[in-house]
Design an enzyme around this catalytic site. Structure first.
Site, PDB file in Angstrom:
ATOM      1  N   HIS A   1     -12.573 -75.203 -91.932  1.00 21.81           N
ATOM      2  CA  HIS A   1     -13.637 -76.135 -92.308  1.00 21.81           C
ATOM      3  C   HIS A   1     -14.925 -75.369 -92.597  1.00 21.81           C
ATOM      4  O   HIS A   1     -14.979 -74.151 -92.408  1.00 21.81           O
ATOM      5  CB  HIS A   1     -13.876 -77.168 -91.191  1.00 21.81           C
ATOM      6  CG  HIS A   1     -14.141 -76.579 -89.849  1.00 21.81           C
ATOM      7  ND1 HIS A   1     -15.319 -75.948 -89.547  1.00 21.81           N
ATOM      8  CD2 HIS A   1     -13.382 -76.510 -88.731  1.00 21.81           C
ATOM      9  CE1 HIS A   1     -15.270 -75.530 -88.304  1.00 21.81           C
ATOM     10  NE2 HIS A   1     -14.098 -75.846 -87.777  1.00 21.81           N
TER      11      HIS A   1
HETATM   12  P1  TYD Z   1     -12.560 -78.574 -84.043  1.00 16.32           P
HETATM   13  O1  TYD Z   1     -13.908 -78.014 -84.281  1.00 16.32           O
HETATM   14  O2  TYD Z   1     -12.012 -79.544 -85.036  1.00 16.32           O
HETATM   15  O3  TYD Z   1     -11.535 -77.354 -83.852  1.00 16.32           O
HETATM   16  P2  TYD Z   1     -10.733 -76.546 -84.970  1.00 16.32           P
HETATM   17  O4  TYD Z   1     -11.532 -76.654 -86.225  1.00 16.32           O
HETATM   18  O5  TYD Z   1     -10.621 -75.170 -84.432  1.00 16.32           O
HETATM   19  O6  TYD Z   1      -9.382 -77.199 -85.066  1.00 16.32           O
HETATM   20  O7  TYD Z   1     -12.534 -79.229 -82.604  1.00 16.32           O
HETATM   21  C1  TYD Z   1     -11.330 -79.741 -82.039  1.00 16.32           C
HETATM   22  C2  TYD Z   1     -11.683 -80.960 -81.222  1.00 16.32           C
HETATM   23  O8  TYD Z   1     -12.584 -80.627 -80.171  1.00 16.32           O
HETATM   24  C3  TYD Z   1     -12.320 -82.069 -82.015  1.00 16.32           C
HETATM   25  O9  TYD Z   1     -11.688 -83.283 -81.675  1.00 16.32           O
HETATM   26  C4  TYD Z   1     -13.745 -82.145 -81.551  1.00 16.32           C
HETATM   27  C5  TYD Z   1     -13.739 -81.456 -80.216  1.00 16.32           C
HETATM   28  N1  TYD Z   1     -14.953 -80.650 -79.999  1.00 16.32           N
HETATM   29  C6  TYD Z   1     -15.975 -81.142 -79.234  1.00 16.32           C
HETATM   30  O10 TYD Z   1     -15.903 -82.280 -78.699  1.00 16.32           O
HETATM   31  N2  TYD Z   1     -17.091 -80.378 -79.029  1.00 16.32           N
HETATM   32  C7  TYD Z   1     -17.211 -79.143 -79.595  1.00 16.32           C
HETATM   33  O11 TYD Z   1     -18.241 -78.464 -79.384  1.00 16.32           O
HETATM   34  C8  TYD Z   1     -16.155 -78.646 -80.430  1.00 16.32           C
HETATM   35  C9  TYD Z   1     -16.252 -77.313 -81.097  1.00 16.32           C
HETATM   36  C10 TYD Z   1     -15.051 -79.432 -80.606  1.00 16.32           C
END
Ligand code: TYD
Length: 135
Positions: A52
């Site tokens: 992303h």
């Molecule tokens: P995400 O940033 O989508 O991880 P990746 O891109 O590595 O797959 O985050 C995964 C999940 O964690 C998403 O449901 C949101 C949650 N999250 C939080 O609640 N707080 C945060 O600071 C982060 C980074 C993620």
């Protein structure tokens, strides 16, 4: 954002026979104020994270343990940064596509972020990223 604005930043290292110590301070060792940290661990072999771009969030990524690759892309170019030491990290400005891959067993990715978590700050579709005006 041009990918050339992403860069490896060396952190201070206090070497001691009792063990080493590194640290970072906001707006000093990294070019932003810190609002949040999060970490990624227990990643199964072959998995990727990220995939992303952010509109506002800047990040600094450290391999606190083990190793992994951060793959960054702007609209023209892709660059791979291999992180494997806790005394430096990768500054990721806004507006770059990014994902993390090649996690070693027991690796720990520690991420310092400039913004609170906000799902609206994410661009999760690569095609949408390509269509977003360049920041
Ligand atoms: P995400 O940033 O989508 O991880 P990746 O891109 O590595 O797959 O985050 C995964 C999940 O964690 C998403 O449901 C949101 C949650 N999250 C939080 O609640 N707080 C945060 O600071 C982060 C980074 C993620």
């Amino acid at each position: 954002m041009d990918i050339e604005f992403a860069k490896i930043i060396d952190l201070p290292k206090v070497l001691d026979e009792r063990g080493n110590l590194s640290f970072l301070e906001e707006n000093k060792h990294i070019p932003f104020a810190i609002k949040r940290t999060y970490w990624i661990y227990d990643v199964p072999g072959g998995e990727k994270r990220g995939g992303h771009s952010y509109k506002k969030n800047q990040e600094f990524i450290i391999a606190m343990s083990g190793s992994f690759d951060v793959v960054l892309a702007d609209r023209n170019k892709t660059k791979v940064f291999s992180l494997n030491r806790s005394y430096y990290g990768l500054y990721v400005p806004i507006g770059l596509w990014r994902h993390l891959e090649n996690f070693s067993t027991n690796s720990l990715a520690f991420i310092v972020a400039s913004e609170d978590y906000d799902a609206e700050d994410y661009i999760r579709e690569y095609n949408e990223f390509l269509l977003t005006p360049k920041i």
